[in-house]
Design an enzyme around this catalytic site. Structure first.
Site, PDB file in Angstrom:
ATOM      1  N   GLY A  49      50.507  53.427  35.619  1.00 58.18           N
ATOM      2  CA  GLY A  49      51.706  53.787  36.368  1.00 58.18           C
ATOM      3  C   GLY A  49      52.979  53.696  35.559  1.00 58.18           C
ATOM      4  O   GLY A  49      54.061  53.907  36.084  1.00 58.18           O
ATOM      5  N   CYS A  50      52.853  53.355  34.281  1.00 59.81           N
ATOM      6  CA  CYS A  50      54.016  53.273  33.399  1.00 59.81           C
ATOM      7  C   CYS A  50      54.030  54.493  32.483  1.00 59.81           C
ATOM      8  O   CYS A  50      52.987  54.929  32.015  1.00 59.81           O
ATOM      9  CB  CYS A  50      53.965  51.997  32.559  1.00 59.81           C
ATOM     10  SG  CYS A  50      53.979  50.487  33.539  1.00 59.81           S
ATOM     11  N   ALA A  51      55.210  55.012  32.215  1.00 62.11           N
ATOM     12  CA  ALA A  51      55.335  56.174  31.330  1.00 62.11           C
ATOM     13  C   ALA A  51      54.970  55.803  29.895  1.00 62.11           C
ATOM     14  O   ALA A  51      54.436  56.615  29.157  1.00 62.11           O
ATOM     15  CB  ALA A  51      56.760  56.717  31.381  1.00 62.11           C
ATOM     16  N   SER A  52      55.244  54.572  29.515  1.00 61.91           N
ATOM     17  CA  SER A  52      54.906  54.104  28.168  1.00 61.91           C
ATOM     18  C   SER A  52      53.673  53.198  28.250  1.00 61.91           C
ATOM     19  O   SER A  52      53.192  52.888  29.332  1.00 61.91           O
ATOM     20  CB  SER A  52      56.094  53.362  27.561  1.00 61.91           C
ATOM     21  OG  SER A  52      56.532  52.349  28.430  1.00 61.91           O
TER      22      SER A  52
END
Length: 136
Positions: A49-52
């Protein structure tokens, strides 16, 4: 309910009037963290769920909650450092009761993060709460 370490960050933010200075301060907090050992950067510690890329490695020490973390994005490393200040050292049973959104609002983070970063921050908080709930 915030820890002394988190209150220190709140005080620092009060002196930093400009959001860019606050953003730089968050990045500096991340740079000051020790990197997470590569052996701990595994699928089990990766936060979805994190872009990075984000890894959180929680530990229960006695009755106290603690975690280390890392990211390939400097601002996210800083956000991990802020979350560590908020959660590290508190009784594991109290972790789910921490109003992370309310505490982070004191820093103005909710207003200045992109939607992707906000979603990633929410995913990290959910992971922290889930791990603590398993051990409470």
């Amino acid at each position: 309910m915030a820890t002394n370490a988190f209150e220190d960050i709140v005080e620092d933010f009060e002196f930093l009037e400009d959001w860019e200075d606050r953003y730089r301060h968050v990045i500096e907090l991340g740079k000051a963290m020790d990197p997470l050992d590569d052996a701990l950067k595994v699928p089990a510690t990766k936060v979805d769920g994190c872009a990075s890329q984000v890894w959180l490695h929680p530990m229960i020490e006695g009755e106290r909650f603690r975690f280390d973390g890392d990211s390939d994005a400097m601002i996210v490393r800083g956000l991990i450092a802020v979350l560590r200040a908020l959660y590290n050292g508190i009784p594991v049973a109290e972790v789910p009761a921490v109003d992370a959104r309310g505490e982070l609002a004191r820093l103005g983070l909710n207003d200045h993060l992109s939607a992707q970063r906000s979603n990633g921050l929410r995913a990290m908080i959910e992971r922290i709460r889930a791990v603590a709930s398993e051990h409470a």
